[in-house]
Scaffold this motif. Structure first.
Motif, PDB file in Angstrom:
ATOM      1  N   GLN A 112      -2.745  -2.322  -5.315  1.00  0.00           N
ATOM      2  CA  GLN A 112      -1.767  -1.273  -5.373  1.00  0.00           C
ATOM      3  C   GLN A 112      -1.812   0.130  -4.457  1.00  0.00           C
ATOM      4  O   GLN A 112      -3.110   0.296  -4.547  1.00  0.00           O
ATOM      5  CB  GLN A 112      -1.494  -1.001  -6.913  1.00  0.00           C
ATOM      6  N   LEU A 113      -0.827   0.782  -4.308  1.00  0.00           N
ATOM      7  CA  LEU A 113      -0.672   1.910  -3.621  1.00  0.00           C
ATOM      8  C   LEU A 113      -1.555   2.825  -4.785  1.00  0.00           C
ATOM      9  O   LEU A 113      -1.516   2.742  -5.855  1.00  0.00           O
ATOM     10  CB  LEU A 113       0.699   2.473  -3.269  1.00  0.00           C
ATOM     11  N   ASP A 146      -0.002  -2.743   2.532  1.00  0.00           N
ATOM     12  CA  ASP A 146       0.858  -3.576   1.852  1.00  0.00           C
ATOM     13  C   ASP A 146       0.123  -4.019   0.538  1.00  0.00           C
ATOM     14  O   ASP A 146      -0.799  -4.840   0.387  1.00  0.00           O
ATOM     15  CB  ASP A 146       1.441  -4.642   2.710  1.00  0.00           C
ATOM     16  N   PRO A 147       0.605  -3.595  -0.672  1.00  0.00           N
ATOM     17  CA  PRO A 147       0.215  -3.822  -1.995  1.00  0.00           C
ATOM     18  C   PRO A 147       0.214  -5.258  -2.227  1.00  0.00           C
ATOM     19  O   PRO A 147      -0.723  -5.650  -2.872  1.00  0.00           O
ATOM     20  CB  PRO A 147       0.650  -2.869  -2.994  1.00  0.00           C
ATOM     21  N   GLN A 148       1.064  -5.944  -1.750  1.00  0.00           N
ATOM     22  CA  GLN A 148       1.208  -7.345  -2.411  1.00  0.00           C
ATOM     23  C   GLN A 148       0.140  -8.295  -1.582  1.00  0.00           C
ATOM     24  O   GLN A 148      -0.528  -9.161  -1.874  1.00  0.00           O
ATOM     25  CB  GLN A 148       2.644  -7.920  -2.106  1.00  0.00           C
TER      26      GLN A 148
END
Lengths: 324, 384
Positions: free
Chosen positions: B144-145, B137-139
């Motif tokens: 970030q991915l 989960d990037p958030q």
């Protein structure tokens, strides 16, 4: 009710959406003090400030790439690409990043980004200022692609596009920017993804979007004098494409002519023809015909009227269709 | 912060070109390859013994993740793996410099930064095994991915940083936010990276551009990307650049922390060039023996980021043998967990490819999904 040009209707729609949602920001080249080369954002920087309406460096990939970052941060960027032919420096960011981010993240990263592109010809411009690149984007999974054709739709569609959580390529027919109509801002708009019959008819369906809707309406008016009843369908959304409305129309008229400025080869008309042939194979009286720009680069402006589908070419195709 | 080294010279025949053998006198270093702690006028930091132990532990565990993943690829369990071998210090140093509120935008090789952000290494393997495009989960991780197109993420990081400014989240030395964009020497030639420099500079965005100059873009040496040391590029864009010894975890940490703090307090971007070396292949599909000499690798092995930290810990008598044994034990357990988790990773449902294409599914795509599901279920033993 107010008489608005399409440019002003877009302006009013953007204003409304900025008032409604503080996360909406406008970004692009020369959209601030100048109000954009077509004045669509006129006065918005003055009213909403430079934080929400800002001139970007002259770099289209940068516009889309930073809009993606702003979207990850929770903003809803509306990007202006100055002219159709200038979108290609941003094409990589649009196709490889913007379109794929939602799927890549399994839905964790929403991309509520609108990319506004004035498109199409007929304004006597130099190279790269009159193109119709919609098929490139409609072909790309993850994007949605729409085009307004009149001030009423312009006012509502831009708001609906900004409210969408998906990235949308929003095409504006630049030669129709100055055409006026009464805009009732209190009416309930059609869903963004719906096609609409803008003139009912019984003998054949003319399917168009953006600048060609008016051309088709003119053709239908002219055909009426010859006793022909043409239905005109404004597609409005190219992706997703409202096939139920298309099928319903063609079931009645049994003839379909797709009209767009973009070249015919692997264009929107190709997709529509294939799908309609599959669905209505036994009900058609004629094959789906296409009236389009030619498979050439957009020509120099002194001969652009020969390139662009016009009333006569549309009626010629109607004759061919009815001749089957 | 000022740009170190000699004034920017025009690109002439005499301009020194960055090569893998000479980092230049401008290199910020706090730990020599021999494990000697040295001071620096601008970047001295106080670190506790616990900090030192933590850095070493990170370096060892991150390398073990990498070694295990490479082995899994060789055994056919991963489609490909992009090894970070040799770049552990650059990644752990910068990754540990991040505060919880900071957001990192990686390339596809930032396994060490992912570790620092608390991303389960198995999620990284998922991408290289081909079960997804990165399942974290990037958030939630503020990581970030992975971005595979070279340089694209630098613009995303810049836009995110612009959003930080719009939110008024810069200024405070403790709570201010910053972003870090990772990229490499090859990416420095990309238009997007240069556009990101322009944008970050013009908007004074709170961002650190962290370039791991590992000397090679697949088979192309850094000399094919630039005629001047990469950190000096920053000056032309209007913000400071600094070259740090990327194999020195302490210096990388100190330099990145300062750059991040400058960003979070509203002083704008910094370009950090971490001078390091890709000791392995570009990916498991690559063969570096075709384009570089073994002697170059041997020279860089003497600068190994783990060995110098280990030597330092020994010399300073910060730890005893039990510590090293404990770290090795943790690494063994981590490797075993990764191996087991990788082998047990299920293939995704074929119909999942239709999911999440849009936030609002389109009718046509829904029909396509349904139609393909019906087709699949027509086969004997079908699971769809």
């Amino acid at each position: 009710m107010a008489q608005l040009t399409m440019a002003k209707a877009l302006n009013e729609g953007l204003r409304k959406t900025m008032e409604d949602d503080p996360k909406v920001v406008l970004m692009g080249e020369d959209i601030g003090k100048l109000g954009g080369v077509f004045r669509v954002t006129d006065g918005l920087q003055k009213d909403f400030g430079e934080d929400r309406v800002f001139d970007t460096p002259l770099a289209e990939s940068g516009i889309i790439g930073t809009a993606i970052g702003l979207a990850i941060r929770g903003y809803r960027p509306v990007c202006e690409i100055q002219f159709d032919g200038f979108v290609f420096p941003a094409y990589d960011q649009i196709v490889s990043q913007l379109a794929k981010m939602h799927a890549r993240s399994k839905g964790l990263l929403k991309m509520p980004v609108v990319v506004r592109i004035p498109f199409g010809g007929g304004i006597g411009a130099v190279e790269h200022h009159s193109e119709s690149p919609e098929a490139y984007f409609a072909h790309t999974a993850g994007l949605k692609v729409v085009a307004c054709s009149n001030p009423v739709d312009a006012y509502f569609m831009i708001q609906q596009a900004v409210q969408s959580d998906d990235p949308i390529i929003f095409f504006e027919p630049k030669r129709r920017y100055w055409e006026k109509a009464e805009v009732d801002t209190s009416m309930t708009p059609d869903p963004l993804w719906s096609a609409r019959v803008v003139r009912p008819g019984t003998d054949a369906t003319l399917l168009a979007y953006g600048p060609m809707v008016k051309t088709c309406l003119d053709a239908a008016t002219a055909a009426e004098e010859d006793g022909r009843s043409l239905e005109v369908l404004d597609l409005r959304s190219m992706s997703p494409l409202d096939y139920p409305t298309v099928f319903e129309s063609v079931r009645r008229t049994k003839r379909l002519i797709v009209v767009h400025e973009a070249p015919s080869f692997v264009g929107l008309g190709t997709e529509v023809a294939a799908r309609v042939s599959e669905e209505l194979y036994y009900e058609m009286e004629a094959p789906v015909l296409r009236v389009t720009g030619f498979d050439t680069p957009y020509p120099p402006s002194r001969i652009e009227e020969e390139y662009l589908p016009d009333l006569d070419r549309v009626l010629h195709a109607v004759d061919r269709s009815l001749g089957y | 912060m000022s740009v170190k080294g000699s004034p920017l010279a025009p690109a002439t025949e005499t301009t020194p070109v960055a090569t893998s053998s000479s980092a230049g006198p401008e290199l910020v270093q706090l730990l020599t390859p021999e494990g000697e702690r040295v001071s620096h006028p601008d970047y001295d930091i106080d670190l506790s013994d616990e900090d030192y132990r933590g850095f070493y532990r990170d370096l060892v565990l991150v390398r073990r993740i990498d070694v295990e993943a490479t082995a899994l690829q060789r055994q056919g369990e991963l489609g490909i793996w992009a090894a970070l071998l040799g770049q552990e210090a650059a990644q752990v140093g910068s990754g540990r410099a991040l505060r919880p509120q900071d957001f990192a935008f990686p390339t596809y090789r930032e396994h060490g930064v992912a570790w620092c952000r608390g991303v389960d290494p198995l999620r990284l393997l998922g991408l290289f095994r081909g079960v997804d495009n990165g399942g974290w989960d990037p958030q939630a991780t503020r990581f970030q991915l992975y971005t595979i197109v070279i340089g694209s993420q630098t613009l995303h990081a810049t836009g995110y940083a612009m959003g930080i400014t719009k939110d008024g989240a810069v200024g405070d030395a403790e709570t201010g936010e910053a972003t870090i964009a990772y990229f490499g020497d090859g990416a420095s030639s990309q238009g997007d990276v240069n556009e990101a420099f322009v944008w970050a500079s013009v908007y004074n965005a709170p961002i650190v551009f962290f370039c791991q100059n590992n000397q090679w873009g697949i088979s192309t040496p850094t000399a094919n990307q630039t005629r001047i040391p990469l950190y000096q590029r920053a000056r032309g864009f209007g913000f400071p650049g600094v070259r740090v010894d990327g194999n020195d975890v302490l210096a990388t940490y100190a330099v990145t922390r300062k750059a991040l703090d400058d960003a979070r307090t509203g002083q704008g971007p910094t370009l950090v060039e971490a001078f390091t070396y890709r000791m392995g292949a570009h990916t498991t599909s690559d063969d570096p023996t075709r384009y570089r000499l073994a002697t170059e690798l041997e020279a860089w092995k003497l600068k190994d980021p783990l060995e110098r930290m280990k030597a330092f810990l020994y010399k300073q008598q910060i730890v005893g043998a039990a510590f090293f044994e404990g770290v090795e034990h943790d690494a063994d357990e981590l490797a075993a967990r990764i191996r087991k988790g990788c082998l047990e990773m299920p293939d995704p449902d074929p119909l999942s490819m239709f999911d999440s294409v849009y936030a609002e599914q389109t009718p046509l795509l829904g029909q396509q999904r349904e139609s393909f599901g019906t087709y699949l279920s027509g086969f004997e033993g079908a699971h769809a």
